[in-house]
Design an enzyme around this catalytic site. Structure first.
Site, PDB file in Angstrom:
ATOM      1  N   ASN A 181      48.419  36.845  13.737  1.00  0.00           N
ATOM      2  CA  ASN A 181      49.092  36.476  15.001  1.00  0.00           C
ATOM      3  C   ASN A 181      50.012  35.282  14.773  1.00  0.00           C
ATOM      4  O   ASN A 181      51.173  35.288  15.152  1.00  0.00           O
ATOM      5  CB  ASN A 181      48.073  36.094  16.085  1.00  0.00           C
ATOM      6  N   ASP A 182      49.457  34.250  14.145  1.00  0.00           N
ATOM      7  CA  ASP A 182      50.274  33.066  13.888  1.00  0.00           C
ATOM      8  C   ASP A 182      51.178  33.265  12.681  1.00  0.00           C
ATOM      9  O   ASP A 182      52.295  32.760  12.659  1.00  0.00           O
ATOM     10  CB  ASP A 182      49.376  31.842  13.684  1.00  0.00           C
ATOM     11  N   ARG A 239      54.682  33.434  20.107  1.00  0.00           N
ATOM     12  CA  ARG A 239      53.920  34.667  20.295  1.00  0.00           C
ATOM     13  C   ARG A 239      53.617  34.964  21.766  1.00  0.00           C
ATOM     14  O   ARG A 239      53.179  36.051  22.099  1.00  0.00           O
ATOM     15  CB  ARG A 239      52.622  34.618  19.472  1.00  0.00           C
ATOM     16  N   CYS A 256      42.129  38.803  10.180  1.00  0.00           N
ATOM     17  CA  CYS A 256      41.471  38.640  11.486  1.00  0.00           C
ATOM     18  C   CYS A 256      42.450  38.553  12.641  1.00  0.00           C
ATOM     19  O   CYS A 256      42.057  38.345  13.780  1.00  0.00           O
ATOM     20  CB  CYS A 256      40.541  37.437  11.481  1.00  0.00           C
ATOM     21  N   ARG A 258      35.834  31.907  17.634  1.00  0.00           N
ATOM     22  CA  ARG A 258      36.848  30.944  18.090  1.00  0.00           C
ATOM     23  C   ARG A 258      36.167  29.856  18.920  1.00  0.00           C
ATOM     24  O   ARG A 258      36.009  30.001  20.129  1.00  0.00           O
ATOM     25  CB  ARG A 258      37.907  31.649  18.936  1.00  0.00           C
ATOM     26  N   HIS A 266      45.973  34.598  24.578  1.00  0.00           N
ATOM     27  CA  HIS A 266      44.509  34.651  24.612  1.00  0.00           C
ATOM     28  C   HIS A 266      43.947  35.379  25.810  1.00  0.00           C
ATOM     29  O   HIS A 266      42.882  35.971  25.747  1.00  0.00           O
ATOM     30  CB  HIS A 266      43.933  33.250  24.446  1.00  0.00           C
ATOM     31  N   GLU A 281      47.583  31.308   7.944  1.00  0.00           N
ATOM     32  CA  GLU A 281      48.366  31.713   9.115  1.00  0.00           C
ATOM     33  C   GLU A 281      49.687  30.957   9.221  1.00  0.00           C
ATOM     34  O   GLU A 281      50.420  31.127  10.175  1.00  0.00           O
ATOM     35  CB  GLU A 281      47.548  31.579  10.401  1.00  0.00           C
ATOM     36  N   ARG A 292      35.030  29.090  13.172  1.00  0.00           N
ATOM     37  CA  ARG A 292      36.292  28.374  12.961  1.00  0.00           C
ATOM     38  C   ARG A 292      36.266  27.091  13.780  1.00  0.00           C
ATOM     39  O   ARG A 292      35.911  27.114  14.957  1.00  0.00           O
ATOM     40  CB  ARG A 292      37.459  29.260  13.392  1.00  0.00           C
TER      41      ARG A 292
HETATM   42  C1  PEP Z   1      45.691  34.480  14.238  1.00  0.00           C
HETATM   43  O1  PEP Z   1      46.502  33.563  14.353  1.00  0.00           O
HETATM   44  O2  PEP Z   1      45.976  35.609  13.820  1.00  0.00           O
HETATM   45  C2  PEP Z   1      44.290  34.274  14.645  1.00  0.00           C
HETATM   46  C3  PEP Z   1      43.367  35.173  14.383  1.00  0.00           C
HETATM   47  O3  PEP Z   1      43.991  33.131  15.297  1.00  0.00           O
HETATM   48  P1  PEP Z   1      44.327  32.871  16.822  1.00  0.00           P
HETATM   49  O4  PEP Z   1      44.781  34.186  17.414  1.00  0.00           O
HETATM   50  O5  PEP Z   1      43.074  32.372  17.422  1.00  0.00           O
HETATM   51  O6  PEP Z   1      45.411  31.866  16.751  1.00  0.00           O
HETATM   52 MG    MG Z   2      45.877  31.553  14.719  1.00  0.00          MG
END
Ligand code: PEP
Ligand code: MG
Length: 580
Positions: free
Chosen positions: A455-456, A466, A503, A298, A190, A432, A333
């Site tokens: 991402n997840d 990650r 996303c 977020r 993040h 995800e 979210r």
């Molecule tokens: C993801 O997991 O791709 C996502 C957009 O959520 P975050 O990065 O906040 O976990």
């Molecule tokens: Mg995520």
């Protein structure tokens, strides 16, 4: 000295080091003027209040886990927060000695601990640790997780740290920090996401930057493009980078020309670009770049920034976000707390493996009072715009139904309280987890939309953390398993007549956008800072070429070959898109 890490946010910055070591909370002593006494007192009292709320909250949630009879320790903490020898004395020291609150607390607590240390009674000696614990917490509440920027210099600085939490990153961005360089971290942590969103160059995963920067007088160059940090450059290197910095500014000016152009592929297919935002300030950037709305808000950042916020406070922040966004859609979210998003403010049980544990919707469903107040705040903010609710980390239909039942409960409470709110808010889920991606055909009638969190999805599909730089090389969006899941999600969304947006970071990376277009995605949500580059690549490619690219990637057995193919495609269509 040249250090190589992972370039996670583009740009070049040259400045002096600002060293952050939060493993040691350094408390500086400084004298304050008469008119600052009230400010320091307020800072201290606010910290005491926040600490009290925090401890009450942990006590409440711990009762079910450890039983009422074992929660006495929290009562000890609460008593300490009312203790005149600790709290009253600190206030007197601030007033009488005219010194900053942190130092006053340090001084008073040290005296107290010395007294406790000298006693014979082992029980009382043990209380020393309780004081230490409470003092540490108070310090963190006062210094925003352990450090403050030296406000007197006003100079632009480069933050050097072992690691930064999202809240630390956000708080640094409000100060004079122009770049980040950290030992730990990866592209999707993040810290990286925020740096990127705000257009601040950052290099993470440098492993040893904190060992190598020795003084705050050293000049540092951060090259976010190449993931390089140069400490104390010689004249030639400095000049070379000053040139690069100038070129970069020109390149950014070129991109700015795309602000008002349509987002269509070269064969005329329209692509919808939305923004991912963490803090309300980013909505202005999103509007400046003509995004179609907010594809991902977020909310955990509200929590990370403010601690355990009330429904009313959340409502005010969300209302402000909704109003800033005008009549465009905003997907809010619900809290995705836990896992690596665990701030020191979050009451949370000890977990061996938090990323696989009580995170996101699992945390919200466990602490329902906490969840319901968030839903109520969202439904109230929905009166002011086109709000949608989204649940993170959903693994199956059961969780969707449970979460929806909390929305129903929130509606009942709001009705009973006679508050103004909106009922008909669309509800969607983040796809995800591979478990959900594999059953989207069972989910497409349960919700109003899908949002794909790559991402997840990649993290859990490939089985790598990650944020772990040692396995970052395995983080591959073109892994055939990932492509397969992405295709299935979209196919099932279409069958169910609902929209699917991507996303995750993949959606904002110009290298992977042709892949998503080839898979059939037409809605992309990304950090506002990525929008212009995304527009550029979209306008250069046509859909049939992208489809061909995906077909050939799916056939690749070796990741290296897939990456080479993708690289060739990008070079053919948009080599000038990347700043070198
Ligand atoms: C993801 O997991 O791709 C996502 C957009 O959520 P975050 O990065 O906040 O976990
Ligand atoms: Mg995520």
């Amino acid at each position: 000295m040249i250090l190589k890490g992972i370039g996670v946010s583009d740009g070049i910055a040259i400045g002096k080091a600002f060293f952050i070591d939060r493993r040691i909370v350094k408390i500086k002593k400084y004298k304050i003027s008469d008119d600052r006494i009230a400010i320091e007192l307020k800072k201290f009292k606010d910290a005491v209040k926040k600490c009290e709320e925090y401890i009450k909250h942990i006590k409440e949630i711990s009762v079910s886990d450890i039983g009422e009879e074992h929660t006495f320790i929290f009562d000890v903490y609460l008593l300490l927060l009312k203790d005149d020898m600790l709290i009253g004395e600190t206030e007197r020291v601030i007033r009488n000695e005219k010194i900053n609150a942190e130092y006053a607390l340090k001084k008073v607590s040290k005296n107290l601990m010395d007294i406790f240390e000298r006693t014979e009674d082992p029980y009382i000696r043990e209380r020393k640790n309780d004081i230490k614990h409470i003092v540490d917490k108070l310090m963190r509440f006062m210094t925003n997780d352990g450090f403050v920027f030296n406000e007197t210099t006003g100079e632009k600085r480069i933050a050097i740290a072992h690691d930064l939490s999202p809240s630390e990153t956000a708080s640094l961005l409000r100060q004079n920090i122009i770049a980040f360089a950290t030992d730990l971290g990866s592209k999707t942590s993040h810290t990286s996401i925020i740096a990127r969103a705000m257009g601040i160059p950052a290099v993470v995963g440098l492993e040893k930057i904190t060992d190598n920067v020795v003084s705050s007088d050293e000049t540092i160059i951060v090259d976010g493009f190449n993931g390089v940090v140069i400490i104390d450059p010689n004249e030639d290197v400095l000049r070379e980078y000053e040139e690069k910095e100038k070129k970069y500014i020109k390149y950014v000016e070129e991109l700015q020309k795309l602000i008002d152009v349509e987002v269509k592929t070269s064969d005329g297919v329209e692509i919808n670009i939305f923004s991912n935002v963490e803090i309300n300030d980013e909505i202005e950037v999103s509007n400046n770049y003509n995004s179609k709305g907010i594809g991902l808000y977020r909310t955990e950042f509200i929590y990370l920034e403010n601690g355990n916020v009330s429904e009313d406070d959340q409502f005010e922040i969300l209302k402000d976000a909704v109003m800033k966004n005008g009549d465009k859609p905003i997907v809010i979210r619900t809290f995705d707390l836990g896992g690596e998003k665990l701030s020191s403010l979050l009451p949370h049980p000890e977990e061996q493996n938090p990323v696989m544990g009580l995170r996101a919707i699992r945390y919200s469903l466990r602490f329902q009072d906490f969840f319901i107040s968030q839903i109520k705040a969202i439904l109230r903010a929905a009166v002011y715009g086109d709000v949608r609710i989204m649940f993170p980390m959903i693994s199956g239909v059961e969780e969707i139904r449970l979460a929806k039942s909390v929305v129903k409960d929130a509606i009942k409470e709001l009705e009973a309280e006679g508050k103004e709110f909106r009922k008909d808010v669309p509800i969607g889920v983040m796809v995800e987890l591979p478990a959900l991606a594999l059953i989207t055909h069972l989910v497409n009638k349960e919700v109003d939309f899908f949002s794909v969190g790559t991402n997840d999805l990649i993290q859990y599909t490939v089985g790598i953390d990650r944020n772990n730089e040692y396995v970052a090389y395995l983080y591959r969006p073109t892994h055939p398993a990932v492509l397969h899941l992405l295709k299935k999600i979209l196919k099932d969304a279409n069958k169910g007549g609902i929209e699917a947006t991507v996303c995750g970071e993949m959606a904002g990376d110009p290298k992977y956008i042709p892949v998503l277009l080839g898979l059939g995605y037409r809605n992309l949500s990304m950090s506002p800072a990525s929008i212009l580059k995304a527009k550029m690549i979209i306008r250069r490619v046509n859909i049939s070429d992208c489809e061909k690219l995906v077909r050939s990637l799916k056939r690749c057995k070796l990741a290296r070959i897939a990456e080479e193919k993708l690289q060739k495609f990008i070079e053919k269509h948009a080599s000038d898109l990347f700043f070198h």
